[in-house]
Design a protein around this motif. Structure first.
Motif, PDB file in Angstrom:
ATOM      1  N   THR A   1      12.308 -82.417  -2.583  1.00 39.90           N
ATOM      2  CA  THR A   1      12.307 -83.691  -1.995  1.00 39.90           C
ATOM      3  C   THR A   1      11.512 -83.654  -0.482  1.00 39.90           C
ATOM      4  O   THR A   1      10.489 -84.569  -0.314  1.00 39.90           O
ATOM      5  CB  THR A   1      13.630 -84.321  -1.748  1.00 39.90           C
ATOM      6  OG1 THR A   1      14.152 -84.283  -3.105  1.00 39.90           O
ATOM      7  CG2 THR A   1      13.495 -85.829  -1.405  1.00 39.90           C
TER       8      THR A   1
ATOM      9  N   PHE B   1      20.740 -91.409  -0.132  1.00 39.62           N
ATOM     10  CA  PHE B   1      19.804 -90.446  -0.350  1.00 39.62           C
ATOM     11  C   PHE B   1      20.426 -89.113  -0.404  1.00 39.62           C
ATOM     12  O   PHE B   1      19.404 -87.878  -0.901  1.00 39.62           O
ATOM     13  CB  PHE B   1      18.987 -90.393   0.895  1.00 39.62           C
ATOM     14  CG  PHE B   1      17.925 -91.621   1.247  1.00 39.62           C
ATOM     15  CD1 PHE B   1      17.335 -92.101   0.008  1.00 39.62           C
ATOM     16  CD2 PHE B   1      17.879 -92.425   2.211  1.00 39.62           C
ATOM     17  CE1 PHE B   1      16.818 -93.347   0.177  1.00 39.62           C
ATOM     18  CE2 PHE B   1      17.302 -93.598   2.377  1.00 39.62           C
ATOM     19  CZ  PHE B   1      16.497 -94.119   1.292  1.00 39.62           C
ATOM     20  N   SER B   2      21.523 -88.861  -0.190  1.00 39.01           N
ATOM     21  CA  SER B   2      22.009 -87.483  -0.352  1.00 39.01           C
ATOM     22  C   SER B   2      22.826 -87.205  -1.731  1.00 39.01           C
ATOM     23  O   SER B   2      23.403 -86.359  -1.929  1.00 39.01           O
ATOM     24  CB  SER B   2      23.053 -87.306   0.643  1.00 39.01           C
ATOM     25  OG  SER B   2      22.666 -87.498   2.051  1.00 39.01           O
TER      26      SER B   2
ATOM     27  N   THR C   1      14.113 -89.553  -5.420  1.00 38.38           N
ATOM     28  CA  THR C   1      14.613 -89.570  -4.070  1.00 38.38           C
ATOM     29  C   THR C   1      13.434 -89.690  -3.094  1.00 38.38           C
ATOM     30  O   THR C   1      13.454 -90.518  -2.115  1.00 38.38           O
ATOM     31  CB  THR C   1      15.470 -88.219  -3.563  1.00 38.38           C
ATOM     32  OG1 THR C   1      16.444 -88.125  -4.537  1.00 38.38           O
ATOM     33  CG2 THR C   1      16.058 -88.427  -2.387  1.00 38.38           C
TER      34      THR C   1
ATOM     35  N   PHE D   1      15.182 -85.721 -10.116  1.00 39.46           N
ATOM     36  CA  PHE D   1      16.106 -86.031  -8.686  1.00 39.46           C
ATOM     37  C   PHE D   1      15.115 -86.183  -7.525  1.00 39.46           C
ATOM     38  O   PHE D   1      15.161 -87.068  -6.653  1.00 39.46           O
ATOM     39  CB  PHE D   1      17.164 -85.447  -8.562  1.00 39.46           C
ATOM     40  CG  PHE D   1      18.330 -85.589  -9.477  1.00 39.46           C
ATOM     41  CD1 PHE D   1      18.636 -86.974  -9.790  1.00 39.46           C
ATOM     42  CD2 PHE D   1      19.101 -84.627 -10.099  1.00 39.46           C
ATOM     43  CE1 PHE D   1      19.711 -87.313 -10.746  1.00 39.46           C
ATOM     44  CE2 PHE D   1      20.174 -84.977 -10.905  1.00 39.46           C
ATOM     45  CZ  PHE D   1      20.361 -86.178 -11.401  1.00 39.46           C
TER      46      PHE D   1
ATOM     47  N   PRO E   1      21.576 -87.503  -5.048  1.00 41.29           N
ATOM     48  CA  PRO E   1      20.901 -86.340  -5.876  1.00 41.29           C
ATOM     49  C   PRO E   1      21.119 -84.899  -5.473  1.00 41.29           C
ATOM     50  O   PRO E   1      21.309 -84.146  -6.577  1.00 41.29           O
ATOM     51  CB  PRO E   1      19.449 -86.951  -5.748  1.00 41.29           C
ATOM     52  CG  PRO E   1      19.432 -88.444  -5.207  1.00 41.29           C
ATOM     53  CD  PRO E   1      20.430 -88.233  -4.394  1.00 41.29           C
TER      54      PRO E   1
ATOM     55  N   HIS F   1      19.576 -86.519   5.986  1.00 42.16           N
ATOM     56  CA  HIS F   1      20.188 -86.612   4.539  1.00 42.16           C
ATOM     57  C   HIS F   1      20.244 -85.357   3.821  1.00 42.16           C
ATOM     58  O   HIS F   1      21.168 -85.262   3.191  1.00 42.16           O
ATOM     59  CB  HIS F   1      19.264 -87.634   3.784  1.00 42.16           C
ATOM     60  CG  HIS F   1      19.133 -89.019   4.494  1.00 42.16           C
ATOM     61  ND1 HIS F   1      20.159 -90.020   4.521  1.00 42.16           N
ATOM     62  CD2 HIS F   1      18.299 -89.707   4.965  1.00 42.16           C
ATOM     63  CE1 HIS F   1      20.132 -91.036   5.214  1.00 42.16           C
ATOM     64  NE2 HIS F   1      18.723 -90.856   5.370  1.00 42.16           N
TER      65      HIS F   1
ATOM     66  N   TYR G   1      14.044 -86.779   6.761  1.00 42.14           N
ATOM     67  CA  TYR G   1      14.939 -86.821   5.860  1.00 42.14           C
ATOM     68  C   TYR G   1      15.853 -85.362   5.658  1.00 42.14           C
ATOM     69  O   TYR G   1      16.968 -85.464   5.293  1.00 42.14           O
ATOM     70  CB  TYR G   1      13.858 -86.608   4.535  1.00 42.14           C
ATOM     71  CG  TYR G   1      14.870 -86.352   3.236  1.00 42.14           C
ATOM     72  CD1 TYR G   1      15.806 -87.244   2.540  1.00 42.14           C
ATOM     73  CD2 TYR G   1      15.016 -85.086   2.618  1.00 42.14           C
ATOM     74  CE1 TYR G   1      16.093 -87.293   1.268  1.00 42.14           C
ATOM     75  CE2 TYR G   1      15.619 -84.930   1.671  1.00 42.14           C
ATOM     76  CZ  TYR G   1      16.188 -85.959   0.848  1.00 42.14           C
ATOM     77  OH  TYR G   1      16.933 -85.577  -0.306  1.00 42.14           O
TER      78      TYR G   1
ATOM     79  N   TYR H   1      12.891 -93.280  -0.695  1.00 48.36           N
ATOM     80  CA  TYR H   1      12.762 -92.858   0.644  1.00 48.36           C
ATOM     81  C   TYR H   1      11.460 -93.190   1.186  1.00 48.36           C
ATOM     82  O   TYR H   1      11.590 -94.067   2.218  1.00 48.36           O
ATOM     83  CB  TYR H   1      12.964 -91.449   0.859  1.00 48.36           C
ATOM     84  CG  TYR H   1      13.166 -91.177   2.546  1.00 48.36           C
ATOM     85  CD1 TYR H   1      14.627 -91.284   2.901  1.00 48.36           C
ATOM     86  CD2 TYR H   1      12.298 -90.575   3.349  1.00 48.36           C
ATOM     87  CE1 TYR H   1      14.789 -91.225   4.463  1.00 48.36           C
ATOM     88  CE2 TYR H   1      12.407 -90.400   4.619  1.00 48.36           C
ATOM     89  CZ  TYR H   1      13.454 -90.528   5.249  1.00 48.36           C
ATOM     90  OH  TYR H   1      13.760 -90.620   6.717  1.00 48.36           O
TER      91      TYR H   1
END
Length: 319
Positions: free
Chosen positions: A176, A153-154, A133, A129, A156, A196, A192, A137
Motif C-alpha cells: 500500500t 485504513f488499518s 486501500t 487489499f 485490511p 495508519h 499513511y 486513501y
C-alpha cells in the motif's frame, strides 16, 4: 480278377535308415532363440533363428520339409516399472517434491489444500487489499474526506494478519505504501505509514498472537502516539517550522491565562507543559485505539472471522 480300390492303394513306409536320417535333419532345423537382452531402462526383444548352410538344405527332400512342424516361439513380456518424474529447477537446487501425492506419482499443485494454491490465494488477497486501500486513501485525500474513512485504513492490514500471518500483514502495508508512493509521492506514503500502517500492523500482529485486549490496547496506544509524533516531526521538517514548539507555546500561554484568571500566581514550567502534552497525546491515542478495537471486533465478527479473535468476556457475551 477284380481288385478293389482299397487294395490298389499301396503305402510305401520308409526304412529305418531313412527315419534316422530325417530325425537327424529335423534336429538341425529346430529354430534356436537366444536369450532376451535386458537393459537398465529399456527392454529389447531380440530373437535370432539360425539355419544351416545352403549345402545342407539341398539334401532335404520335399517329404522331409512337409514333415517338419515348427512350433511358434512364445515370449514372456515383463512389466516395465513406472518411473517417477521429478522436477529439477536448476543446478544446485533441490527437487520440488511439495506437490507430490502420497504415492509419489502425481502432482496436485492446484489442490485446495496445496501449498501452491494457498500461496497464490494469499498473494492475491494481499494485492487486492493493498490496491483498494491505496485507492481509497488517495481519493479521500484528494476530496478532503479522510476524516470520514480514517478508521478503516488499518482494517485490511488486520485482516491479512489474521488470515495469513504477520508476514502477510507486513506485505500488505508495504504494498500500500509503495502504491501511494507512485500515485501521490513520498509524503503521502510516509503519512499513511505513520498514521495508519504502524497501528494496523501492531494490532494485527497482537490479534494474530491471541494477545489480551489490555496488552493490545496499551501497545497500540504507544504505536499510535509514536506515529502521531512522527507525523508532527515530518511536517515540521517539510514546512521548515517547529510545530511541536508552536503547540507547547500555545499550551503554555493558555495555562498561564487560566491561572491568572483563577487567581493562581504560578507560571507553569516548560517541563510541565511537555509532560502534559504527552499525557494528552496518550489519552487521545488510547481512546482512538479502544474504539478501533470495538469497531473491528464487530466488523470481523459479521464477516465470519470470530474464531480468529480473542474477545473479552463482556464483549463476547454482547456479540
Amino acid at each position: 480278377m477284380i481288385i478293389s480300390a482299397t487294395e490298389q492303394m499301396v503305402f510305401q513306409l520308409p526304412s529305418i535308415e531313412d527315419m534316422n536320417f530325417l530325425r537327424l535333419h529335423n534336429r538341425c532345423y529346430q529354430p534356436r532363440i537366444t536369450h532376451i537382452d535386458q537393459l537398465p531402462h529399456h527392454r529389447h526383444l531380440s530373437a535370432t533363428i539360425q539355419f544351416p548352410s545352403t549345402q545342407r538344405s539341398s539334401l532335404i527332400s520335399s517329404s522331409t520339409i512337409s514333415s517338419l512342424s515348427l512350433s511358434k516361439p512364445t515370449f514372456k513380456f515383463s512389466r516395465i516399472p513406472r518411473i517417477n518424474a521429478s522436477v529439477v529447477e536448476g543446478k544446485g537446487e533441490e527437487r520440488h517434491e511439495e506437490g507430490l501425492s502420497n504415492n509419489g506419482t502425481e502432482m496436485d499443485y492446484l489442490a485446495p489444500d496445496g501449498n501452491v494454491y494457498l500461496n497464490t490465494l494469499r498473494l492475491v488477497e494481499c494485492s487486492m487489499f493493498a490496491a483498494v486501500t491505496g485507492l481509497v486513501y488517495f481519493l479521500s485525500n484528494s476530496l478532503s474526506i479522510e476524516n470520514y474513512f480514517g478508521c478503516f485504513f488499518s482494517l485490511p492490514i488486520v485482516i491479512s494478519s489474521l488470515r495469513w500471518g504477520v508476514a502477510a500483514g507486513r506485505k500488505t502495508m508495504v504494498a500500500t505504501a509503495m502504491l501511494l508512493f507512485v500515485l501521490s509521492g513520498p509524503v503521502k506514503a510516509l503519512t499513511y505509514l505513520l498514521t495508519h500502517g504502524i497501528i494496523g500492523l501492531t494490532m494485527g500482529s497482537l490479534w494474530r498472537l491471541q494477545a489480551n485486549w489490555t496488552v493490545s490496547i496499551f501497545l497500540c496506544t504507544i504505536a499510535r502516539a509514536t506515529g502521531a509524533m512522527g507525523y508532527v516531526f515530518t511536517s515540521s521538517f517539510l514546512i521548515r517550522e517547529n510545530i511541536l514548539a508552536l503547540i507547547t507555546v500555545n499550551i503554555h500561554a493558555s495555562l498561564s491565562y487560566v491561572f491568572a484568571a483563577t487567581g493562581i500566581n504560578t507560571i507553569p514550567s516548560m517541563n510541565f507543559i511537555y509532560t502534559l502534552f504527552g499525557i494528552l497525546v496518550l489519552i487521545n491515542s488510547g481512546f482512538f485505539v479502544f474504539l478501533l478495537h470495538l469497531l473491528y471486533s464487530v466488523f470481523l465478527t459479521r464477516l465470519g472471522m470470530r474464531t480468529l479473535l480473542r474477545l473479552p468476556t463482556w464483549l463476547d457475551k454482547g456479540l
